[in-house]
Design a protein around this motif. Structure first.
Motif, PDB file in Angstrom:
ATOM      1  N   ILE A 238      58.903  -5.846  22.656  1.00 27.66           N
ATOM      2  CA  ILE A 238      58.676  -7.011  21.744  1.00 27.66           C
ATOM      3  C   ILE A 238      58.102  -5.397  20.387  1.00 27.66           C
ATOM      4  O   ILE A 238      57.985  -5.763  19.058  1.00 27.66           O
TER       5      ILE A 238
ATOM      6  N   LEU B 133      59.027  -4.927  17.103  1.00 25.32           N
ATOM      7  CA  LEU B 133      58.328  -5.619  15.407  1.00 25.32           C
ATOM      8  C   LEU B 133      57.624  -4.193  14.995  1.00 25.32           C
ATOM      9  O   LEU B 133      57.211  -3.849  13.588  1.00 25.32           O
TER      10      LEU B 133
ATOM     11  N   LEU C 229      58.277  -2.933  10.555  1.00 26.31           N
ATOM     12  CA  LEU C 229      57.361  -2.933  10.126  1.00 26.31           C
ATOM     13  C   LEU C 229      56.407  -1.660   9.460  1.00 26.31           C
ATOM     14  O   LEU C 229      56.554  -1.637   8.079  1.00 26.31           O
TER      15      LEU C 229
ATOM     16  N   LEU D 190      51.507  -5.901  11.681  1.00 22.27           N
ATOM     17  CA  LEU D 190      51.209  -6.457  12.711  1.00 22.27           C
ATOM     18  C   LEU D 190      50.137  -7.586  13.615  1.00 22.27           C
ATOM     19  O   LEU D 190      50.440  -8.311  14.393  1.00 22.27           O
TER      20      LEU D 190
ATOM     21  N   THR E  93      51.199 -10.354  11.874  1.00 20.74           N
ATOM     22  CA  THR E  93      52.595 -11.526  12.701  1.00 20.74           C
ATOM     23  C   THR E  93      51.848 -12.666  14.042  1.00 20.74           C
ATOM     24  O   THR E  93      52.376 -13.059  14.683  1.00 20.74           O
TER      25      THR E  93
ATOM     26  N   LEU F 159      54.119 -15.849  19.524  1.00 22.21           N
ATOM     27  CA  LEU F 159      55.052 -14.963  20.402  1.00 22.21           C
ATOM     28  C   LEU F 159      53.730 -15.135  21.287  1.00 22.21           C
ATOM     29  O   LEU F 159      54.231 -15.092  22.589  1.00 22.21           O
TER      30      LEU F 159
ATOM     31  N   PHE G 288      63.367 -12.916  17.928  1.00 24.63           N
ATOM     32  CA  PHE G 288      62.870 -11.852  17.060  1.00 24.63           C
ATOM     33  C   PHE G 288      63.236 -10.799  17.396  1.00 24.63           C
ATOM     34  O   PHE G 288      62.956  -9.705  16.196  1.00 24.63           O
ATOM     35  N   CYS G 289      63.839 -10.668  18.443  1.00 23.96           N
ATOM     36  CA  CYS G 289      64.504  -9.044  18.730  1.00 23.96           C
ATOM     37  C   CYS G 289      65.171  -8.894  18.019  1.00 23.96           C
ATOM     38  O   CYS G 289      65.667  -7.341  17.830  1.00 23.96           O
TER      39      CYS G 289
ATOM     40  N   CYS H  81      64.257  -7.824  14.104  1.00 31.14           N
ATOM     41  CA  CYS H  81      63.450  -6.573  13.999  1.00 31.14           C
ATOM     42  C   CYS H  81      64.532  -5.999  13.740  1.00 31.14           C
ATOM     43  O   CYS H  81      64.677  -4.450  13.082  1.00 31.14           O
TER      44      CYS H  81
END
Lengths: 307, 299
Positions: B185, B189, B193, B207, B210, B235, B280-281, B284
């Motif tokens: 993760i 991420l 970014l 980062l 987030t 997260l 989430f992954c 990204c």
């Protein structure tokens, strides 16, 4: 023998806009120039052949490899010098070239050796130890050229190689390109909007217009053919002179004021034209080889449109 | 290096295996990192807590040392799942700071300097490019998390005996799996970014935003709406939920993975946490796929 580039109904669309329109043809040659006005599709064609843009329909092959199905093989044998600045600013020139050579498959030691040689070859000398971020425009062009040849590709794409170069740097770039071409170890595809660059470096030229192929011609062949065309301007020419020319086997077209155009058949030399003129007491005011410059070819292609 | 040849010649030598070429990017990135002084300090810092944990484990099993230090073994932290969960939480937070330090510098300079056409005109795919950059983070974060974690587990197993080892194998699996979830993760991420924000400091700041602002917003949403579903954007809570289940620990106040604690009563179903992390992954990866291209096509 496999053609250098083979296109079959190659079409590239961005949304509803067709950028390349059903290109067809097989193109071979040691150095092919890619010409066309802005927006003709030169860069799109190069980017498609490099695999950066997926064709909407059709196919393209480079030295027999399909760009869609065998991208790894295609990229393994090409070198690419992009038009715009493209590098890693906080890396020295030689380290950057080495990285690129390694990514092309060279083991680290060989990549290092070849990176030094390539940098030196393009004239970067000791500058190769400086960060690329500090390079002048000319140096950046040279480091881009160095990274494109360090791994010894079979085909080299040069996109506007003389962009932003001053006259001496341009001359140096053209000289290097010609040297590379003359080694015979790789083919070149050079995209440029400068006709002079193409004329000085390429044997063949592919002209694009509105995303379509307007012409593909062999400049060497054109030059050879042009050696047989003569333009004359005479004073005192009469029917006897015209007959004498005809007896030599020349096709001739005469216009008023003593002007004419001739095609010399094989075996007939210019000396014989002079002899005929002397015999008929005709004065030759002007005698030129007709020379279709690349500009003429380009303009003709632009007028005629798609072939 | 001295250069004696000023001519061009073809290369006919051997080539490296294509499947391993993505590691070249990792190697170059490591070499650049090695030159940063702060990076060395980070690495040293990463070892402090594992050493403290190793000493604690050692003291637990060394009566003479306890006697010399006049410590009571029963008063020391017990070496169980909670101990390793705490260890993982602490190290994962350090890993997070390290990612904030090195992550933004991985992709953004390539984008800022338009270097992608150079990389991608080589026999290197977009996925391999991402993999090469990701390997840097994965390797470094592994040094921070599961590698010392498993060494601690082995130390405890050695001192505690085979019985402890077989009885607590789940801890080792949880350490390994829990670390990898967090590493993946974080890496995704950071790369996403870094790919979208060309300015390194801003990418690093994003980062942290987030992570921390996401947590803050989640708590605010929970308080206003009187729900616990706000944690879907938190997260640390999502990771904490998964870790608790992996380690088989209950959510209790003040225990568990530090920085990743799940408050009692705020737990969410495990599948929801997994789904949110996968989502989430996915986001990204989508962000990366959109940006990691040789050229941008304007339609």
């Amino acid at each position: 023998m496999e053609p250098l580039i083979a296109l079959k109904d190659l079409e590239v669309r961005f949304g509803t806009r067709a950028i390349l329109k059903k290109l067809n043809g097989e193109f071979s040659g040691r150095a092919i120039g890619l010409l066309g006005p802005n927006g003709a599709g030169k860069s799109t064609l190069i980017n498609t052949l490099l695999g950066f843009i997926a064709p909407s329909t059709g196919e393209a092959r480079i030295l027999g490899y399909d760009i869609r199905r065998q991208p790894r093989q295609v990229r393994g044998m090409i070198g690419y010098m992009p038009e715009n600045d493209s590098f890693i600013a906080n890396m020295t020139g030689v380290r950057f070239v080495r990285l690129m050579a390694e990514l092309s498959g060279l083991p680290p030691e060989q990549a290092m050796e070849r990176a030094h040689e390539a940098c030196f070859y393009v004239g970067l000398g000791e500058v190769r130890y400086r960060n690329i971020g500090t390079y002048s425009t000319g140096m950046k062009q040279m480091v881009k050229l160095a990274q494109s040849i360090a791994h010894g590709p079979r085909l080299l794409f040069l996109d506007e190689p003389t962009n932003g170069l001053d006259p001496p740097a341009r001359r140096r770039m053209i000289q290097i390109i010609r040297e590379i071409r003359d080694t015979g170890s790789m083919h070149l595809v050079i995209s440029s909007h400068l006709l002079r660059d193409i004329e000085e470096t390429c044997g063949q030229v592919l002209i694009l217009k509105d995303g379509a192929i307007a012409a593909f011609c062999d400049l060497e062949e054109e030059r050879r053919t042009n050696r047989r065309f003569l333009e004359l301007e005479t004073r005192g020419a009469n029917g006897g002179f015209h007959d004498a020319i005809q007896r030599l086997g020349c096709e001739a077209a005469w216009s008023p004021h003593g002007r004419g155009k001739l095609i010399l058949p094989d075996g007939v030399e210019i000396r014989q034209i002079y002899e005929a003129a002397t015999a008929q007491n005709v004065q030759l005011v002007r005698l030129n080889f007709k020379r279709d410059s690349l500009e003429d070819i380009f303009l003709k292609a632009m007028e005629n449109g798609r072939l | 290096m001295a250069v004696y040849k000023k001519t061009y010649r073809r290369y006919d030598g051997p080539l490296t295996p294509p499947s391993l070429r993505f590691l070249i990017l990792s190697r170059y990135s490591f070499e650049e990192l090695r030159q940063k002084r702060l990076f060395g300090l980070f690495l040293i810092g990463a070892m402090i807590w594992p050493i403290v944990c190793a000493l604690t484990i050692y003291l637990h099993h060394n009566l003479s040392a306890l006697r010399i230090l006049e410590l009571d073994a029963s008063k020391l932290i017990s070496i169980d799942a909670g101990f390793f969960l705490f260890y993982l939480g602490f190290q994962s937070m350090l890993a997070f700071f390290l990612t904030g330090f090195i992550g933004p510098g991985l992709v953004s300079p390539d984008l800022a300097n338009n270097a992608l056409p150079m990389y991608l005109s080589r026999p290197l795919s977009r996925s391999e490019y991402v993999l090469g950059k990701m390997t840097v983070l994965v390797a470094l974060l592994s040094i921070f998390t599961w590698i010392p974690g498993l060494l601690l587990f082995l130390l405890q197993s050695y001192l505690g005996g085979l019985g402890w080892f077989t009885h607590n194998l789940r801890i080792a699996a949880a350490l390994f799996a829990g670390s990898w979830i967090w590493i993946l993760i974080l890496a995704l991420l950071a790369l996403a970014l870094s790919a979208w924000v060309k300015w390194k400091p801003l990418a690093g700041a994003l980062l942290f935003i987030t992570f921390f602002v996401g947590g803050g917003l989640a708590n605010a949403a929970n308080a206003i709406l009187d729900t616990s579903w706000g944690h879907l954007i938190n997260l640390s809570h999502l990771i904490g939920t998964v870790w608790l289940r992996l380690f088989g620990e209950p959510a209790t106040l003040g225990s568990g993975a530090v920085f990743f604690r799940v408050q009692p009563g705020a737990e969410m179903p495990l599948w929801v946490a997994w789904a949110a992390l996968f989502g989430f992954c996915g986001v990204c990866l989508r962000l990366l796929a959109k940006k990691i291209r040789a050229m941008e096509i304007v339609k």
